[in-house]
Design an enzyme around this catalytic site. Structure first.
Site, mmCIF file in Angstrom:
data_model
loop_
_atom_site.group_PDB
_atom_site.id
_atom_site.type_symbol
_atom_site.label_atom_id
_atom_site.label_comp_id
_atom_site.label_asym_id
_atom_site.label_seq_id
_atom_site.Cartn_x
_atom_site.Cartn_y
_atom_site.Cartn_z
ATOM 1 N N CYS A 194 -16.649 -18.755 -8.919
ATOM 2 C CA CYS A 194 -17.390 -17.736 -9.674
ATOM 3 C C CYS A 194 -18.816 -18.170 -10.024
ATOM 4 O O CYS A 194 -19.778 -17.436 -9.771
ATOM 5 C CB CYS A 194 -16.613 -17.336 -10.927
ATOM 6 S SG CYS A 194 -16.415 -18.637 -12.170
ATOM 7 N N HIS B 154 -14.836 -17.618 -16.739
ATOM 8 C CA HIS B 154 -15.208 -16.818 -15.573
ATOM 9 C C HIS B 154 -16.560 -16.147 -15.797
ATOM 10 O O HIS B 154 -16.910 -15.774 -16.921
ATOM 11 C CB HIS B 154 -14.149 -15.749 -15.304
ATOM 12 C CG HIS B 154 -14.344 -15.034 -14.003
ATOM 13 N ND1 HIS B 154 -14.141 -15.636 -12.787
ATOM 14 C CD2 HIS B 154 -14.757 -13.766 -13.719
ATOM 15 C CE1 HIS B 154 -14.393 -14.778 -11.816
ATOM 16 N NE2 HIS B 154 -14.784 -13.636 -12.348
ATOM 17 N N HIS C 182 -18.341 -10.334 -8.216
ATOM 18 C CA HIS C 182 -17.931 -11.705 -8.542
ATOM 19 C C HIS C 182 -17.033 -12.285 -7.462
ATOM 20 O O HIS C 182 -16.563 -11.585 -6.558
ATOM 21 C CB HIS C 182 -17.213 -11.719 -9.898
ATOM 22 C CG HIS C 182 -15.871 -11.016 -9.882
ATOM 23 N ND1 HIS C 182 -14.800 -11.456 -10.630
ATOM 24 C CD2 HIS C 182 -15.431 -9.912 -9.229
ATOM 25 C CE1 HIS C 182 -13.760 -10.656 -10.436
ATOM 26 N NE2 HIS C 182 -14.115 -9.715 -9.591
#
Length: 341
Positions: free
Chosen positions: A257, A304, A316
């Site tokens: 991420c 995240h 993402h």
């Protein structure tokens, strides 16, 4: 008179059989009572997703430790180069000091007043005496340089030793972090293995549908980016759709991420740090209602990060087994905050 007979004792074989049967029944009952019911596919998916979130947090910490390792290694190399150069300079200074001492020795150790008495040319003696004083001054200066260089070298050697100790600690930390996220992924796989082949195939098909749908045109609305660099970063990230999530990857073939967000902003000419635990400090924090396309968005205790794309969508790198894609923020877990770079 009535006879009293002793009751007939059961045979040893019969007792053994009855005992074994009773023990088996008790064991079976105990096992039945203790055995956990098999989790449903929905429960397995929920647990697996939780483990993936935990693995991602561990991955980010691993990435941070790896970044510190690389920084420390560079610092240690630079310090060791400085120490090597400094040792060479110290050797040169010592050589100069030796030359000064040799020159002074060649002038002789005779008392100056006796040299004047013995000299046939007082003017020549005075010239030599001036040169001798100058020579002593050079010697003192050379000594000071040697002492200063020795102090500097000692400090640099101490600093290099400390950095090497720090580097070793970070290497151990790196191993621990890697073991932790690999353990979480292995645990997730173990859970998945409790499902039937058909159930696993159905879950995989659902994930593939989500990835394919992410490749379709997503309705992002017409929100204006907050800055040109944010727009450029989002545009760059959009070109990476379909590339797989891989822990620790920073592109261009795969990403985790924070690897995707760092890469995207690099394409926009902006350098941001490597992990979610540092990227949140790379810009200005903003609330959900203030988000604009290109802003960073953080979830689940900074485990995240993605890029806000507009219309409540983010772009993402989601998790193991998935690819870079658009996804609704409603499915991302706990929103923390946004960051405008």
């Amino acid at each position: 008179m009535a006879s009293h007979r002793r009751p007939k004792q059961p045979s040893r074989t019969r007792v053994t059989v009855l005992t074994a049967t009773a023990a088996a029944a008790v064991a079976l009952t105990s096992q039945t009572a203790q055995a956990d019911p098999k989790p449903t596919k929905t429960e397995v998916k929920a647990k697996v997703d939780k483990l993936y979130h935990e693995a991602e947090a561990a991955t980010e910490k691993y990435n941070g430790a790896k970044e510190r390792q690389e920084t420390l290694k560079e610092e240690v190399d630079n310090l060791q180069d400085k120490v090597a150069r400094g040792q060479g300079e110290l050797n040169d200074l010592r050589g100069e000091l030796g030359s000064v001492a040799s020159a002074q020795y060649r002038t002789g150790g005779i008392d100056p007043s006796m040299q004047l008495f013995l000299s046939a040319d007082p003017d020549n003696f005075l010239d030599k005496a001036g040169a001798l004083d100058q020579l002593s001054g050079k010697q003192a200066e050379a000594l000071q340089k040697v002492k200063a260089k020795q102090r500097t070298l000692a400090q640099q050697r101490t600093e290099a030793t400390d950095k090497l100790d720090d580097l070793e600690d970070v290497r151990k930390e790196l191993g621990d972090k890697k073991q932790k996220f690999q353990g979480k992924l292995a645990e997730a796989q173990k859970l998945l293995n409790t499902l039937t082949a058909a159930e696993r195939a159905k879950m995989q098909e659902k994930e593939q549908r989500a990835s394919r749908a992410a490749g379709d045109r997503v309705e992002l609305g017409n929100e204006a980016p907050a800055s040109q660099r944010g727009a450029a970063a989002l545009s760059a990230a959009a070109t990476q759709q379909g590339k797989p999530y891989v822990s620790g990857a920073t592109g261009p073939n795969s990403y985790d991420c924070s690897g995707l967000t760092q890469w995207a902003y690099a394409q926009a000419g902006v350098s941001i740090t490597r992990t979610t635990f540092t990227q949140h400090a790379d810009g200005t924090k903003i609330g959900k209602s203030e988000l604009k396309p290109g802003d960073l968005v953080f979830f689940n205790n900074l485990a995240h990060v993605g890029l806000y794309a507009g219309n409540n969508q983010i772009l993402h790198a989601p998790k193991p087994g998935a690819v870079v894609r658009y996804e609704s923020m409603d499915y991302m877990g706990t929103f923390q905050f946004g960051v405008r770079i």
